[in-house]
Design a protein around this motif. Sequence first.
Motif, PDB file in Angstrom:
ATOM      1  N   ASN A  41     113.296  37.464  34.305  1.00  0.00           N
ATOM      2  CA  ASN A  41     112.241  38.184  33.579  1.00  0.00           C
ATOM      3  C   ASN A  41     112.053  39.596  34.114  1.00  0.00           C
ATOM      4  N   GLY A  42     113.174  40.264  34.428  1.00  0.00           N
ATOM      5  CA  GLY A  42     113.140  41.658  34.848  1.00  0.00           C
ATOM      6  C   GLY A  42     112.814  41.893  36.309  1.00  0.00           C
ATOM      7  N   GLU A  43     112.671  40.839  37.099  1.00  0.00           N
ATOM      8  CA  GLU A  43     112.340  40.992  38.511  1.00  0.00           C
ATOM      9  C   GLU A  43     113.398  40.315  39.379  1.00  0.00           C
ATOM     10  N   MET A  44     113.773  41.008  40.472  1.00  0.00           N
ATOM     11  CA  MET A  44     114.715  40.410  41.420  1.00  0.00           C
ATOM     12  C   MET A  44     114.132  39.112  41.960  1.00  0.00           C
ATOM     13  N   VAL A  45     114.981  38.131  42.127  1.00  0.00           N
ATOM     14  CA  VAL A  45     114.546  36.830  42.643  1.00  0.00           C
ATOM     15  C   VAL A  45     115.000  36.723  44.094  1.00  0.00           C
ATOM     16  N   ASN A  46     114.082  36.307  44.944  1.00  0.00           N
ATOM     17  CA  ASN A  46     114.379  36.217  46.375  1.00  0.00           C
ATOM     18  C   ASN A  46     114.608  34.789  46.833  1.00  0.00           C
ATOM     19  N   GLU A  47     115.130  33.956  45.945  1.00  0.00           N
ATOM     20  CA  GLU A  47     115.486  32.602  46.335  1.00  0.00           C
ATOM     21  C   GLU A  47     116.846  32.272  45.748  1.00  0.00           C
ATOM     22  N   TYR A  64     115.940  28.027  42.494  1.00  0.00           N
ATOM     23  CA  TYR A  64     115.190  28.576  41.365  1.00  0.00           C
ATOM     24  C   TYR A  64     115.169  27.565  40.226  1.00  0.00           C
ATOM     25  N   GLU A  65     113.973  27.150  39.821  1.00  0.00           N
ATOM     26  CA  GLU A  65     113.810  26.204  38.718  1.00  0.00           C
ATOM     27  C   GLU A  65     113.339  26.966  37.482  1.00  0.00           C
ATOM     28  N   VAL A  66     114.057  26.794  36.382  1.00  0.00           N
ATOM     29  CA  VAL A  66     113.767  27.566  35.172  1.00  0.00           C
ATOM     30  C   VAL A  66     112.467  27.118  34.518  1.00  0.00           C
ATOM     31  N   GLU A  67     111.854  28.093  33.827  1.00  0.00           N
ATOM     32  CA  GLU A  67     110.634  27.860  33.070  1.00  0.00           C
ATOM     33  C   GLU A  67     110.844  28.359  31.649  1.00  0.00           C
TER      34      GLU A  67
END
Length: 124
Positions: A97-103, A108-111
């Motif tokens: 969603n446009g933001e870097m993910v730090n995991e 990471y579990e999708v929503e």
Amino acid sequence: MKQIKKIFIITILAIVMTACGNTSATDEEVSISLTITDQTTNTTISDDDFTVQSGTPLLTILENNYDVKVTDDGFLTAIEGYQQDTDESIFWTYEANGEMVNEGIADYEVEDEDHITFDLQVIE
């Protein structure tokens, strides 16, 4: 004997009612979109939409739909033959969603309505 029968029936009904009422968010289907690009060559590798169970790990979605390579530590190294090159500082990154993910992708579990982008790019 009748008393034991009543207790048995009540116990069975309680178990059945608890099981029926115990639906979790992971039983819900969610829609996500997944875009994979190679920024080093300006190539779109894939742009797909998926319907999956809420809470599905991102790694599972990748493994079920693409040819991926992941290290034993859980780091993504290749998708569909596009491979990172540590000597050239080219690595896979991803955003949700446009933001870097730090995991990690295994965590990471999708929503619902997630838009996930994987980019193969030079990291300086």
